[in-house]
Design an enzyme around this catalytic site. Structure first.
Site, mmCIF file in Angstrom:
data_model
loop_
_atom_site.group_PDB
_atom_site.id
_atom_site.type_symbol
_atom_site.label_atom_id
_atom_site.label_comp_id
_atom_site.label_asym_id
_atom_site.label_seq_id
_atom_site.Cartn_x
_atom_site.Cartn_y
_atom_site.Cartn_z
ATOM 1 N N LYS A 95 0.347 -2.073 2.492
ATOM 2 C CA LYS A 95 -0.430 -1.756 3.695
ATOM 3 C C LYS A 95 -1.866 -1.309 3.410
ATOM 4 C CE LYS A 95 1.870 -2.760 7.294
ATOM 5 N NZ LYS A 95 1.667 -4.173 6.977
ATOM 6 N N TYR B 54 5.418 -5.286 8.908
ATOM 7 C CA TYR B 54 4.934 -5.991 7.710
ATOM 8 C C TYR B 54 3.783 -6.935 8.065
ATOM 9 C CZ TYR B 54 5.427 -7.803 2.944
ATOM 10 O OH TYR B 54 5.213 -8.129 1.625
ATOM 11 N N HIS C 139 2.786 -16.778 3.843
ATOM 12 C CA HIS C 139 4.203 -16.447 3.625
ATOM 13 C C HIS C 139 4.852 -16.178 4.971
ATOM 14 C CE1 HIS C 139 4.716 -15.712 -0.881
ATOM 15 N NE2 HIS C 139 3.546 -16.312 -0.724
ATOM 16 N N PRO D 125 2.688 1.703 -2.543
ATOM 17 C CA PRO D 125 2.408 0.267 -2.441
ATOM 18 C C PRO D 125 3.484 -0.581 -1.739
ATOM 19 C CG PRO D 125 3.028 0.839 -4.693
ATOM 20 C CD PRO D 125 2.909 2.135 -3.941
ATOM 21 N N TYR E 103 12.059 -8.194 -2.447
ATOM 22 C CA TYR E 103 12.093 -6.730 -2.570
ATOM 23 C C TYR E 103 13.545 -6.378 -2.835
ATOM 24 C CZ TYR E 103 7.440 -6.276 -0.351
ATOM 25 O OH TYR E 103 6.098 -6.341 -0.046
HETATM 26 C C1 DHB Z 1 2.238 -7.090 -3.911
HETATM 27 C C2 DHB Z 1 2.129 -5.710 -3.921
HETATM 28 C C3 DHB Z 1 2.832 -4.961 -3.000
HETATM 29 O O1 DHB Z 1 2.733 -3.622 -2.991
HETATM 30 C C4 DHB Z 1 3.655 -5.564 -2.080
HETATM 31 O O2 DHB Z 1 4.358 -4.799 -1.217
HETATM 32 C C5 DHB Z 1 3.755 -6.934 -2.077
HETATM 33 C C6 DHB Z 1 3.034 -7.695 -2.991
HETATM 34 C C7 DHB Z 1 1.482 -7.896 -4.905
HETATM 35 O O3 DHB Z 1 0.704 -7.320 -5.681
HETATM 36 O O4 DHB Z 1 1.674 -9.116 -4.943
#
Ligand code: DHB
Length: 398
Positions: free
Chosen positions: A301, A389, A78, A297, A208
């Site tokens: 990370k 990121y 990505h 989440p 996001y």
């Molecule tokens: C996913 C989970 C995340 O916490 C994130 O920031 C991006 C992707 C996922 O499970 O695809």
């Protein structure tokens, strides 16, 4: 095996998640033998759904382990993410800003690869083995004891014990002292409602989205399986919502993208916590990964940070076990902490910028939109997000 059988090894690793398995590989490459134990079964470990984003550095390391890594075949590179707010969508271009990318490759696939690679390399890897006591971390021969899946007791005597056993770590109390809390801690007044569904991709890249009714994340798993999340109350019962309600909730939160719906075959609620253990090492025991810290989440990370810890601990253990020097170990906690707190900040920042808190005032809401606009309209702002990121360079204790 009789009750008093003692197996000797150099490093006893508790936990067969990404941290424990990668560490056992790096140690073996340096000629250092280890035993990895985990209380879960192989099926449990390989079947538990977790996040899916790997930093470039983590991908480079994983693809060097055995020939089994499918990150480049099953995984997807990505080159950016989309930030949604105020009905707009703004792309953050990772390679253009940092020269790096991330890979979407779910953690359970990483674990399937790693377990196969470790077993093929002859690793002593014990599933269903529960550790009940850890002794002697203040001596040069610490021991872990417990019971195997078949109920037989075991004791492993090592020169070092590593707690790679997740947020409910049994090793943490011997590192932090008897209080299991023993750390910096923060809770959040929301959770994520996560779904897996059978549908085509709604977007090629992750979205996001900050919306007036709360956060949503559109992620992917494959051409025909998708992963999506939306902010919810931590007490919500995942089975209480109909599929139609779930799709309405998600769609309302990503107004700029038309979601492609399909049957939902898994639902879960993920709680949010930030945690960093006060201590990462005590004598001949150290913590890595979720045993040492938990991040919310947003920004994915967790697994990446675990791998960064392991790179440092591997260096320190090589110095201890091959050269007899504790210098690297003495630097482990301080060096690892720097990245841990940067990642804590990033995960907290992404979370607070994108979610709606129940007590947020109109002022708070407008300020949040101002913050998002500051990030997307400035190259410096976008670069900060992209650097964090895609992952900062790995540190070293050397
Ligand atoms: C996913 C989970 C995340 O916490 C994130 O920031 C991006 C992707 C996922 O499970 O695809």
């Amino acid at each position: 095996m009789s009750a008093d059988t003692i197996t000797r090894t150099r490093v006893a690793i508790v936990g067969a998640g990404p941290a424990g398995l990668v560490l056992s590989h790096l140690l073996q490459e340096a000629g250092i033998e280890s035993i990895v134990v985990d209380s879960r079964s192989r099926e449990d470990i390989e079947g538990t759904i977790k996040a899916g984003i790997l930093e470039q550095g983590a991908v480079d390391l994983l693809s060097s382990i055995g020939t089994t890594s499918r990150v480049h075949t099953l995984g997807d590179r990505h080159d950016g993410i989309v930030l949604g707010f105020a009905g707009e969508e703004h792309r953050i271009d990772f390679p253009g800003l940092t020269g790096r990318s991330v890979w979407l490759y779910p953690q359970h696939e990483v674990l399937i690869d790693l377990i196969a690679a470790r077993l093929a390399a002859g690793q002593d890897l014990r599933f269903g083995a529960t550790v009940t006591s850890i002794d002697g971390v203040d001596t040069s021969s610490p021991r872990i004891s417990g019971t195997h899946a078949d109920g037989e007791p075991f004791t492993i005597e090592a020169e070092f014990v590593v707690g790679a056993d997740g947020s409910h770590s049994v090793v943490r109390p011997v590192v932090t002292g008897p209080s299991r809390q023993g750390g910096y801690f923060r809770e959040y007044p929301f959770a994520w409602f996560g779904i897996l569904c059978e549908a085509p991709k709604s977007s090629e890249e992750l979205i996001y989205s900050n919306s007036s009714s709360g956060f949503a994340l559109i992620s992917q798993r494959s051409e025909n399986v998708q992963r999506m999340y939306f902010q919810c109350d931590p007490e919500v019962d995942p089975n209480a919502m109909s599929e139609a309600e779930i799709w309405d909730t998600l769609q309302a939160r990503v107004p700029g993208t038309e979601l492609k719906e399909g049957p939902i075959f898994q639902r879960d609620v993920l709680r949010f916590r930030s945690f960093v253990s006060h201590e990462l090492r005590n004598g001949r025991a150290a913590l890595v990964g979720d045993a040492a810290h938990t991040v919310p989440p947003t920004g994915a990370k967790g697994m990446n940070l675990a791998i960064a810890d392991v790179i440092l601990l591997n260096e320190a253990l090589q110095e201890l076990l091959l050269q007899g020097s504790e210098r690297g170990l003495d630097r482990y906690a301080e060096t690892a902490s720097q990245r841990i707190w940067k990642a804590q900040h990033f995960s907290w920042w992404m979370t607070s910028m994108l979610h709606l808190t129940p007590e947020a005032s109109d002022f708070d809401r407008m300020r949040q939109l101002g913050e998002l606009r500051t990030v997307v309209e400035s190259e410096a702002g976008r670069t900060y997000l992209a650097e964090a990121y895609t992952g900062w360079p790995f540190a070293t204790t050397l």
